[in-house]
Design a protein around this motif. Structure first.
Motif, PDB file in Angstrom:
ATOM      1  N   LEU A 267      90.909  27.665  31.229  1.00  0.00           N
ATOM      2  CA  LEU A 267      92.559  28.353  31.892  1.00  0.00           C
ATOM      3  C   LEU A 267      91.651  29.160  33.021  1.00  0.00           C
ATOM      4  N   ILE A 268      91.479  30.234  32.214  1.00  0.00           N
ATOM      5  CA  ILE A 268      90.761  31.641  33.201  1.00  0.00           C
ATOM      6  C   ILE A 268      89.539  31.809  33.059  1.00  0.00           C
ATOM      7  N   GLY A 269      88.650  31.514  32.793  1.00  0.00           N
ATOM      8  CA  GLY A 269      87.161  31.550  32.238  1.00  0.00           C
ATOM      9  C   GLY A 269      86.951  32.553  31.040  1.00  0.00           C
ATOM     10  N   LYS A 270      85.696  32.778  30.478  1.00  0.00           N
ATOM     11  CA  LYS A 270      85.306  33.586  29.052  1.00  0.00           C
ATOM     12  C   LYS A 270      85.666  34.608  29.399  1.00  0.00           C
ATOM     13  N   ARG A 271      85.788  35.735  30.569  1.00  0.00           N
ATOM     14  CA  ARG A 271      86.518  37.029  30.772  1.00  0.00           C
ATOM     15  C   ARG A 271      87.526  36.541  29.560  1.00  0.00           C
ATOM     16  N   TRP A 272      88.092  36.448  29.410  1.00  0.00           N
ATOM     17  CA  TRP A 272      89.736  35.918  28.537  1.00  0.00           C
ATOM     18  C   TRP A 272      89.448  37.252  27.012  1.00  0.00           C
ATOM     19  N   TYR A 273      87.519  36.813  26.531  1.00  0.00           N
ATOM     20  CA  TYR A 273      87.642  37.573  25.725  1.00  0.00           C
ATOM     21  C   TYR A 273      86.253  38.221  26.000  1.00  0.00           C
ATOM     22  N   CYS A 274      85.036  38.011  27.097  1.00  0.00           N
ATOM     23  CA  CYS A 274      84.157  38.835  27.171  1.00  0.00           C
ATOM     24  C   CYS A 274      84.662  39.993  27.890  1.00  0.00           C
ATOM     25  N   PRO A 378      75.810  34.306  20.425  1.00  0.00           N
ATOM     26  CA  PRO A 378      76.040  31.889  20.822  1.00  0.00           C
ATOM     27  C   PRO A 378      78.193  32.360  21.343  1.00  0.00           C
ATOM     28  N   MET A 379      78.548  33.245  20.647  1.00  0.00           N
ATOM     29  CA  MET A 379      80.115  33.197  21.763  1.00  0.00           C
ATOM     30  C   MET A 379      80.148  32.863  23.799  1.00  0.00           C
ATOM     31  N   ALA A 380      79.115  33.965  23.756  1.00  0.00           N
ATOM     32  CA  ALA A 380      79.179  33.773  24.714  1.00  0.00           C
ATOM     33  C   ALA A 380      78.753  32.301  25.499  1.00  0.00           C
ATOM     34  N   GLY A 381      77.903  32.541  24.943  1.00  0.00           N
ATOM     35  CA  GLY A 381      77.027  30.752  25.087  1.00  0.00           C
ATOM     36  C   GLY A 381      77.824  29.522  25.088  1.00  0.00           C
ATOM     37  N   TYR A 382      78.672  29.320  24.036  1.00  0.00           N
ATOM     38  CA  TYR A 382      79.798  28.733  23.431  1.00  0.00           C
ATOM     39  C   TYR A 382      80.605  28.157  24.112  1.00  0.00           C
ATOM     40  N   MET A 383      81.326  29.956  25.251  1.00  0.00           N
ATOM     41  CA  MET A 383      82.427  29.749  26.265  1.00  0.00           C
ATOM     42  C   MET A 383      81.843  29.180  27.114  1.00  0.00           C
ATOM     43  N   GLY A 384      79.956  29.718  27.570  1.00  0.00           N
ATOM     44  CA  GLY A 384      79.553  29.508  29.515  1.00  0.00           C
ATOM     45  C   GLY A 384      79.671  28.264  29.003  1.00  0.00           C
ATOM     46  N   ILE A 385      79.420  27.233  28.594  1.00  0.00           N
ATOM     47  CA  ILE A 385      78.971  26.140  28.814  1.00  0.00           C
ATOM     48  C   ILE A 385      80.549  25.293  29.495  1.00  0.00           C
ATOM     49  N   ILE A 386      81.992  25.788  28.565  1.00  0.00           N
ATOM     50  CA  ILE A 386      83.103  25.618  28.905  1.00  0.00           C
ATOM     51  C   ILE A 386      82.980  25.686  29.916  1.00  0.00           C
ATOM     52  N   GLN A 387      83.363  26.473  30.390  1.00  0.00           N
ATOM     53  CA  GLN A 387      83.345  27.897  31.789  1.00  0.00           C
ATOM     54  C   GLN A 387      82.584  26.717  32.775  1.00  0.00           C
ATOM     55  N   ARG A 388      81.124  26.753  32.636  1.00  0.00           N
ATOM     56  CA  ARG A 388      80.077  25.527  33.399  1.00  0.00           C
ATOM     57  C   ARG A 388      80.824  24.513  33.960  1.00  0.00           C
ATOM     58  N   PHE A 389      81.236  23.831  33.337  1.00  0.00           N
ATOM     59  CA  PHE A 389      81.935  22.399  33.468  1.00  0.00           C
ATOM     60  C   PHE A 389      83.024  22.026  32.921  1.00  0.00           C
ATOM     61  N   LYS A 390      83.644  22.380  32.351  1.00  0.00           N
ATOM     62  CA  LYS A 390      85.128  22.159  32.608  1.00  0.00           C
ATOM     63  C   LYS A 390      85.907  23.816  32.147  1.00  0.00           C
ATOM     64  N   SER A 391      86.015  24.141  33.389  1.00  0.00           N
ATOM     65  CA  SER A 391      87.312  25.584  33.299  1.00  0.00           C
ATOM     66  C   SER A 391      87.905  25.567  35.163  1.00  0.00           C
ATOM     67  N   LEU A 450      88.530  36.828  42.605  1.00  0.00           N
ATOM     68  CA  LEU A 450      88.310  35.934  41.457  1.00  0.00           C
ATOM     69  C   LEU A 450      89.575  34.937  41.106  1.00  0.00           C
ATOM     70  N   GLU A 451      88.868  34.195  40.973  1.00  0.00           N
ATOM     71  CA  GLU A 451      90.607  32.659  41.013  1.00  0.00           C
ATOM     72  C   GLU A 451      90.531  31.629  39.847  1.00  0.00           C
ATOM     73  N   ASN A 452      91.555  31.430  39.621  1.00  0.00           N
ATOM     74  CA  ASN A 452      92.301  30.334  38.459  1.00  0.00           C
ATOM     75  C   ASN A 452      92.092  28.914  39.848  1.00  0.00           C
ATOM     76  N   GLY A 453      92.294  28.210  39.574  1.00  0.00           N
ATOM     77  CA  GLY A 453      92.485  26.853  40.525  1.00  0.00           C
ATOM     78  C   GLY A 453      92.543  25.678  40.534  1.00  0.00           C
ATOM     79  N   PRO A 454      92.441  24.479  40.858  1.00  0.00           N
ATOM     80  CA  PRO A 454      91.993  23.240  40.537  1.00  0.00           C
ATOM     81  C   PRO A 454      90.827  22.834  40.638  1.00  0.00           C
ATOM     82  N   GLU A 455      90.243  22.272  38.765  1.00  0.00           N
ATOM     83  CA  GLU A 455      89.210  22.700  38.448  1.00  0.00           C
ATOM     84  C   GLU A 455      88.210  21.710  39.488  1.00  0.00           C
ATOM     85  N   GLU A 456      88.547  20.305  40.085  1.00  0.00           N
ATOM     86  CA  GLU A 456      87.995  19.885  40.881  1.00  0.00           C
ATOM     87  C   GLU A 456      87.533  20.075  42.375  1.00  0.00           C
ATOM     88  N   LYS A 457      88.261  21.351  42.467  1.00  0.00           N
ATOM     89  CA  LYS A 457      87.729  21.992  43.628  1.00  0.00           C
ATOM     90  C   LYS A 457      86.958  23.406  43.531  1.00  0.00           C
TER      91      LYS A 457
END
Length: 475
Positions: A267-274, A378-391, A450-457
């Protein structure tokens, strides 16, 4: 330019001399540090009196110094001469501070007796200074980790106030800084110590440290909290005396990793934690802020980053899988390899201590403030994969407004060459980005958002295209 508007221009690289108020505040803060050093040297001090004086002096002095340094200037981020000071330009002072920090961490992890911790008997030196606070909270003398946690929290609170004054023109920076300060004070320090006071577990690990479900920072989650699935931790959370809190903590920790982390990162990227919660990130954003420009922007550093962080991820996954196998089968070895000595101990030594502690903080003055977050977490790496491909998170750019000043790249603590994206008008979608937003805060033209928007765009063409057809608005 009106004094009511943010001044984002380049100013004199040699800041004005400190005034009387700043000097007094600096003396007060240094007095608090002097108390710590005196206690470390075993100077006879009444800890009940000098410990609160030290804490108040360090937080109060730093806050007043930061307020006076920034509030007397117009709002906005300016070139404040970071490359002209020895501490922030890898000079002799920077190396001295780095060596001192590194030495402190070595003593903390492997030679706690040199900071005053006594396993059986009365504490001495620096640790003894914090005995009254530890006794007040949980009825036991301080350990080296209680002392360290207290100093860690003081650093985030004091230098967090300085950060707030510096970035006061930016609402996003104010909110996230307050968030990391509260997360550290409440969830990483106060609540775990209160839980320790209510349910103290006398079970000890092989390293001789006290264990219990409260032992870890309760806002941490596996894989950052890598010992979450260690046998002593799982046993402690299931003990009858700790129910229902122990089981709630176990279930919540697993749910946060399996469900909460992927959903929030989507929803909002890894920033919610990092950038909003993590204690490592909190220290990096506050105490480490003066060093953010030292992160390497070279392609070689980016390649090293990807190799290292994914290697650590594989290491922690294998180590945890082996640990769980041993726990449920009742064996202490797998494929003839001892689980503790061949898997848990190496990870704790190389990653948990040397990488995240000694290098992660001790090397601030040389490599920047996010060494651990960028190359090892490893937490940043785990979230980074999600952020890069599915966020849905990305940083959008308006290339038509970019003047190539380079502020964004200079102050990116994760080593991202933000300007290269901005010049092309491309959205910035990188696994390493922690969404701190400083690139946007230091931009004099409002190019970055910094934005949260449609994933496909996220990968669509930029809103402004510069090419053979001159400048046009994309469809």
């Amino acid at each position: 330019m009106s004094t009511t508007e943010p001044n984002l221009s380049i100013s004199n690289p040699h800041p004005e001399d400190t005034d009387v108020i700043q000097k007094v505040a600096l003396v007060v803060a240094c007095f608090g540090v002097l108390i710590l050093l005196a206690a470390w040297a075993n100077v006879a001090l009444d800890a009940a009196i000098f410990m609160p004086i030290a804490i108040i002096s360090m937080i109060g002095g730093t806050t007043v110094y930061g307020a006076r340094s920034y509030l007397k200037q117009p709002e906005g981020i300016k070139n404040n001469g970071v490359w002209h000071f020895s501490l922030t330009s890898r000079g002799a002072f920077a190396w001295a501070v780095g060596i001192l920090l590194t030495g402190f961490y070595i003593l903390l992890y492997w030679f706690p007796g040199y900071v005053g911790f006594v396993q059986s008997g009365e504490n001495q030196g620096l640790v003894a200074l914090f005995d009254p606070l530890s006794m007040a909270i949980k009825g036991r003398p301080a350990s080296q980790w209680f002392m360290y946690g207290t100093l860690y929290t003081i650093a985030i609170l004091a230098l967090g106030m300085k950060f707030i004054f510096k970035y006061r023109h930016n609402r996003y920076q104010l909110i996230r800084t307050i968030s990391v300060m509260i997360a550290q004070l409440v969830f990483a320090y106060t609540i775990p110590e209160i839980l320790a006071a209510l349910n103290y577990n006398d079970v000890t690990t092989t390293a001789g440290e006290y264990a219990g479900y409260y032992d870890a920072d309760i806002k941490n989650v596996w894989p950052l909290d890598y010992d979450f699935f260690y046998s002593y931790h799982l046993d402690a959370m299931q003990e009858e005396a700790y129910q229902p809190v122990g089981m709630i903590y176990l279930i919540a920790g697993m749910a946060l990793f399996l469900v909460g982390t992927p959903v929030l990162t989507y929803l909002i990227g890894k920033r919610w934690y990092c950038s909003w919660v993590c204690g490592c990130g909190g220290l990096a954003e506050t105490a480490g802020d003066p060093f953010r420009h030292l992160s390497s922007k070279k392609l070689g550093a980016w390649k090293l980053e990807r190799w290292l962080i994914h290697s650590v991820m594989i290491f922690v996954f294998v180590m945890t899988a082996v640990t769980l196998y041993g726990y449920f089968t009742g064996t202490s070895s797998v494929f003839g390899l001892d689980i503790y000595s061949k898997f848990q101990k190496p990870y704790g030594f190389f990653i948990g201590a040397i990488f995240s502690g000694i290098i992660g903080v001790g090397f601030y003055p040389m490599l920047g403030n996010r060494v651990w977050c960028r190359f090892g977490c490893p937490m940043a790496g785990y979230m980074g994969i999600i952020q890069r491909f599915k966020s849905k998170f990305r940083i959008t750019t308006n290339g038509g407004q970019c003047i190539s000043c380079g502020n964004c790249s200079t102050y990116c603590e994760q080593g991202i060459d933000v300007r290269a994206y901005a010049q092309k008008g491309q959205n910035i979608v990188r696994a390493s980005c922690v969404g701190c937003g400083v690139c946007s805060a230091v931009c004099p033209r409002g190019v970055l958002k910094l934005e949260n928007g449609p994933e496909e765009k996220r990968y669509d063409l930029p809103p402004i295209i510069i090419g053979n057809e001159s400048v046009k608005i994309s469809d």
